[in-house]
Design an enzyme around this catalytic site. Sequence first.
Site, mmCIF file in Angstrom:
data_model
loop_
_atom_site.group_PDB
_atom_site.id
_atom_site.type_symbol
_atom_site.label_atom_id
_atom_site.label_comp_id
_atom_site.label_asym_id
_atom_site.label_seq_id
_atom_site.Cartn_x
_atom_site.Cartn_y
_atom_site.Cartn_z
ATOM 1 N N HIS A 24 0.827 -1.204 0.000
ATOM 2 C CA HIS A 24 0.000 0.000 0.000
ATOM 3 C C HIS A 24 0.863 1.255 0.000
ATOM 4 O O HIS A 24 0.564 2.237 -0.698
ATOM 5 C CB HIS A 24 -0.922 -0.021 1.227
ATOM 6 C CG HIS A 24 -1.751 1.203 1.382
ATOM 7 N ND1 HIS A 24 -1.432 2.204 2.273
ATOM 8 C CD2 HIS A 24 -2.903 1.597 0.769
ATOM 9 C CE1 HIS A 24 -2.344 3.155 2.207
ATOM 10 N NE2 HIS A 24 -3.234 2.819 1.305
ATOM 11 N N GLU A 36 2.138 1.840 -3.427
ATOM 12 C CA GLU A 36 1.062 2.382 -4.272
ATOM 13 C C GLU A 36 0.963 3.896 -4.127
ATOM 14 O O GLU A 36 0.753 4.620 -5.102
ATOM 15 C CB GLU A 36 -0.253 1.711 -3.903
ATOM 16 C CG GLU A 36 -1.476 2.268 -4.597
ATOM 17 C CD GLU A 36 -2.646 2.481 -3.655
ATOM 18 O OE1 GLU A 36 -3.216 3.587 -3.659
ATOM 19 O OE2 GLU A 36 -2.991 1.537 -2.920
ATOM 20 N N GLU A 86 -4.526 8.109 6.878
ATOM 21 C CA GLU A 86 -5.493 7.237 6.195
ATOM 22 C C GLU A 86 -5.884 6.064 7.083
ATOM 23 O O GLU A 86 -7.064 5.705 7.180
ATOM 24 C CB GLU A 86 -4.906 6.724 4.880
ATOM 25 C CG GLU A 86 -5.866 5.848 4.087
ATOM 26 C CD GLU A 86 -5.249 5.294 2.820
ATOM 27 O OE1 GLU A 86 -5.946 4.532 2.115
ATOM 28 O OE2 GLU A 86 -4.079 5.597 2.535
#
Length: 444
Positions: free
Chosen positions: A61, A64, A142
């Site tokens: 992640h 990404e 996040e």
Amino acid sequence: MASGLAARRPRVVPLPYQRSVLPNGLRLVTQEMPLARSVAAGLFVGVGSRHEDGAHAGLSHLLEHLVFKGTARYPDPGGLSEAVEACGGGVNASTDRELTVYSAKVPAEAVGRALDVISELVFRPLLRRSDLRGEKPVIVDEIRMYEDSPGDHIFTLFDQLLFGAHPLGREIAGTPHSVRRATRERAVAHWRRWYRPDQVVLSVAGATTHAATLQTAAAWFGDVEGWLGAVEAPAPPDMALIPPEPTPAGSVRVAFRTLAQGNLCIGMPGVARDDPDRWALDLLGTVLGDGMSSRLFLELRERRSLVYDVATFAATYADCGTFGVHAGFDPDQADTVLTAILEQLERVVQEPISAAELERARAYTRGRLQLRMEETGAVAAWLGTGESLLPRILTVDEVIERLEAVTTEDLLRVAQRVASPDQARLAVLGPFRSRRRFERLLPA
């Protein structure tokens, strides 16, 4: 005699998509949709959170995120997004358990720009140390955002309960601690290990041709093999997909939080992606809790006013899966809600579903699938996911055939295999402190 043999030959139905493999191993699948005005493209990288060890949780992640900070052709943050948005399109990415996907959707005349942008993200990122430092706080925020959303966080709690310390039991984005200690060297090693042409699928759907896409993709790889080649990076651990060992049936996890609404996930191990029972389980999930005419919605919301939101959920992986029910409810009604859900699970285990109810579920599932596949992004996702994760891509017609073959006897058998209340595990989030009150409601 010859005409008789010809009559008995199986009918050959042309596939709606085309497939090619480049010499470097990159797989390309496309589906032309001549009436569409858009093109959706995605690069599917065969890595996700399941391929990480505990010390580097969230690395897929993080990578990404990091590639969006700059690439060879778009070195400035926001440059890629600006290039796509300038024509009215959009670019995005997502990380899952077993895949990372980079996608773009643009008007048909801008297909070259979409392919250029996603290829830059996957094959030519800069992965700068300064960008990593700047992105870490964003990812930590996040993670906290999902933790602050009870309707999202309850699913993480359920996965943690069911799979324990296995990678499937971890938050996909990792933890604040694992994100903060991530290094550029490890990120580069992760990129080198997984972001190779032979680990990637390019999927394109819409108003374009296979030949044009193939020509564009073949031109990407002039110097990809040497990109970031001078950076020293440790070899990442080669994480085999170890099957998880689910926690015992009857396990309960209660997470206290001062909230006006409670959330629960009650579920059990499901089936793997290639399990032939997955189609019956899909229809069982529809009967139980997919849509406003499902049993759970009608009983818990419409008849008894116990919940605003209740639905079944399911996930399939290479070797396992999950199946269960999620509900949001008034904390004062927690016991009543849980008991009502258990009653509906027990009902599908004990009583055959009628032919009429099965046909309604089949028509609903079939129709939703057909409507979804009119959209270029959905078609590209279907092709890319199928090519990446399945032995071969199933067509929509093949899936419908499998759904049509499910019988009421199949539903009862699969319900007894997967959905029995005595196989349930329960995660609860809200103003609750006692685990025992929920344990006593589950079957012994």
